[in-house]
Design an enzyme around this catalytic site. Sequence first.
Site, PDB file in Angstrom:
ATOM      1  N   SER A  75      -0.714  10.372  -6.348  1.00 24.29           N
ATOM      2  CA  SER A  75      -1.333  11.380  -7.624  1.00 24.29           C
ATOM      3  C   SER A  75      -0.308  11.859  -8.587  1.00 24.29           C
ATOM      4  O   SER A  75      -0.641  12.090  -9.639  1.00 24.29           O
ATOM      5  CB  SER A  75      -2.286  12.347  -7.013  1.00 24.29           C
ATOM      6  OG  SER A  75      -1.408  13.438  -6.154  1.00 24.29           O
ATOM      7  N   SER A  76       0.775  12.066  -7.831  1.00 24.18           N
ATOM      8  CA  SER A  76       1.966  12.435  -8.795  1.00 24.18           C
ATOM      9  C   SER A  76       3.295  12.138  -8.145  1.00 24.18           C
ATOM     10  O   SER A  76       3.457  11.519  -7.210  1.00 24.18           O
ATOM     11  CB  SER A  76       2.037  13.987  -8.974  1.00 24.18           C
ATOM     12  OG  SER A  76       1.923  14.670  -7.795  1.00 24.18           O
ATOM     13  N   GLY A  98      -0.136   8.831  -1.172  1.00 27.60           N
ATOM     14  CA  GLY A  98       0.283  10.020  -1.824  1.00 27.60           C
ATOM     15  C   GLY A  98       0.810   9.756  -3.374  1.00 27.60           C
ATOM     16  O   GLY A  98       1.561   9.906  -3.775  1.00 27.60           O
ATOM     17  N   LEU A 117       0.774  -1.244  -0.076  1.00 23.74           N
ATOM     18  CA  LEU A 117      -0.062  -0.005   0.149  1.00 23.74           C
ATOM     19  C   LEU A 117       0.849   1.303  -0.037  1.00 23.74           C
ATOM     20  O   LEU A 117       1.798   1.359   0.680  1.00 23.74           O
ATOM     21  CB  LEU A 117      -1.157   0.037   1.253  1.00 23.74           C
ATOM     22  CG  LEU A 117      -2.041   1.078   1.401  1.00 23.74           C
ATOM     23  CD1 LEU A 117      -3.233   0.568   2.242  1.00 23.74           C
ATOM     24  CD2 LEU A 117      -1.411   2.313   2.109  1.00 23.74           C
ATOM     25  N   ILE A 118       0.603   2.080  -0.946  1.00 26.64           N
ATOM     26  CA  ILE A 118       1.487   3.327  -1.045  1.00 26.64           C
ATOM     27  C   ILE A 118       0.654   4.556  -0.963  1.00 26.64           C
ATOM     28  O   ILE A 118      -0.579   4.591  -1.430  1.00 26.64           O
ATOM     29  CB  ILE A 118       2.303   3.548  -2.360  1.00 26.64           C
ATOM     30  CG1 ILE A 118       3.095   2.024  -2.508  1.00 26.64           C
ATOM     31  CG2 ILE A 118       3.073   4.592  -2.558  1.00 26.64           C
ATOM     32  CD1 ILE A 118       3.789   2.135  -4.008  1.00 26.64           C
ATOM     33  N   SER A 123      12.968  13.028   3.912  1.00 29.20           N
ATOM     34  CA  SER A 123      13.485  14.032   3.214  1.00 29.20           C
ATOM     35  C   SER A 123      14.955  14.290   3.700  1.00 29.20           C
ATOM     36  O   SER A 123      15.065  13.989   5.218  1.00 29.20           O
ATOM     37  CB  SER A 123      12.688  15.315   3.264  1.00 29.20           C
ATOM     38  OG  SER A 123      13.436  16.607   2.783  1.00 29.20           O
ATOM     39  N   TYR A 162       7.985  22.275   8.149  1.00 32.05           N
ATOM     40  CA  TYR A 162       8.050  21.171   7.338  1.00 32.05           C
ATOM     41  C   TYR A 162       9.469  20.164   7.716  1.00 32.05           C
ATOM     42  O   TYR A 162       9.196  19.084   8.245  1.00 32.05           O
ATOM     43  CB  TYR A 162       8.338  21.525   5.993  1.00 32.05           C
ATOM     44  CG  TYR A 162       8.838  20.449   5.026  1.00 32.05           C
ATOM     45  CD1 TYR A 162       7.689  19.468   4.487  1.00 32.05           C
ATOM     46  CD2 TYR A 162      10.187  20.001   4.601  1.00 32.05           C
ATOM     47  CE1 TYR A 162       7.977  18.539   3.724  1.00 32.05           C
ATOM     48  CE2 TYR A 162      10.366  18.922   3.642  1.00 32.05           C
ATOM     49  CZ  TYR A 162       9.355  18.207   3.326  1.00 32.05           C
ATOM     50  OH  TYR A 162       9.516  17.100   2.391  1.00 32.05           O
ATOM     51  N   GLY A 180       5.161   9.137  -5.362  1.00 32.21           N
ATOM     52  CA  GLY A 180       4.620   7.915  -4.984  1.00 32.21           C
ATOM     53  C   GLY A 180       3.837   7.345  -6.274  1.00 32.21           C
ATOM     54  O   GLY A 180       3.514   6.214  -6.399  1.00 32.21           O
TER      55      GLY A 180
END
Length: 281
Positions: A14-15, A12, A9-10, A140, A153, A18
Amino acid sequence: MSSTPRTVLITGTSSGIGLAAAVAAARAGWRTVATLRDTTRADALRKAASEAGVDLDIRRLDVTDEASVSAAVDGVIADHGRLDAVVNNAGAGHLGTLENDSVEDIRKVMEVNFFGVLNVSKAALPHLRATGGRLITVTSVGGVIGQPFNEAYCAAKFAVEGYLESLAPVARTLGVSVSVVEPGAVATEFVNNIGVDIDADIDAGPYSGALRRYIDRTVEQFLDGTAQTAASAAESVMEALLADRPAFRIQTTDWARTFVGTKLADLDGSAVQGLTTTWVS
């Protein structure tokens, strides 16, 4: 030995990373559940899957909504019978500084980037224990080195890395592998979703000059070829998914390894401060 395909299962998808990771996992033979908060934004995902000749199980999952997370994970188990890996990729960028941000702004960043990871991981862990699975989180280099105007962030990514670094040996006692993947600059839509119009006049009060210098430096990084592609970053996600014994911390480029290494060898903080100060002055 069961012939049931392994299921990942991944979040995010949509772009960006991910999307690329979902296609790569499906290519590698995994039954891939590609989730996103708004399934009306799945056109690019479906197109990429079609072009790659792979099938994806596309489902809604809002990482900030515990009911949505539970429904998605329960649905995977009901339909596929197992969960072998989770890739926490969903996240949101944010530029700002403490004096100008509201505490509510900062809470929203933490909700997506930190608590969202915990929501998904908590729901998945019982099923990952059952399969001796893998918990992979895209963080990140900002989860290791604090960066100007990325205070909220980076705080969220620091929190994710600290939590998972602490969880990893505990999860390992029950057969679950935990890894974090640390990209640097990635040429994705992420940079367009940070909430700042880089072409508009920046009004950050006394911080305007420093913010403009930071943005100019960052935009240059995305335009000069330094930023890696999403597909390249997804290769490191696949390393965590496929390696016999994946490392806990995986950087996605040589630049990211060097950058993160600056912090890990910087006992008094002077090297990092010396570096990041040049970005805004």
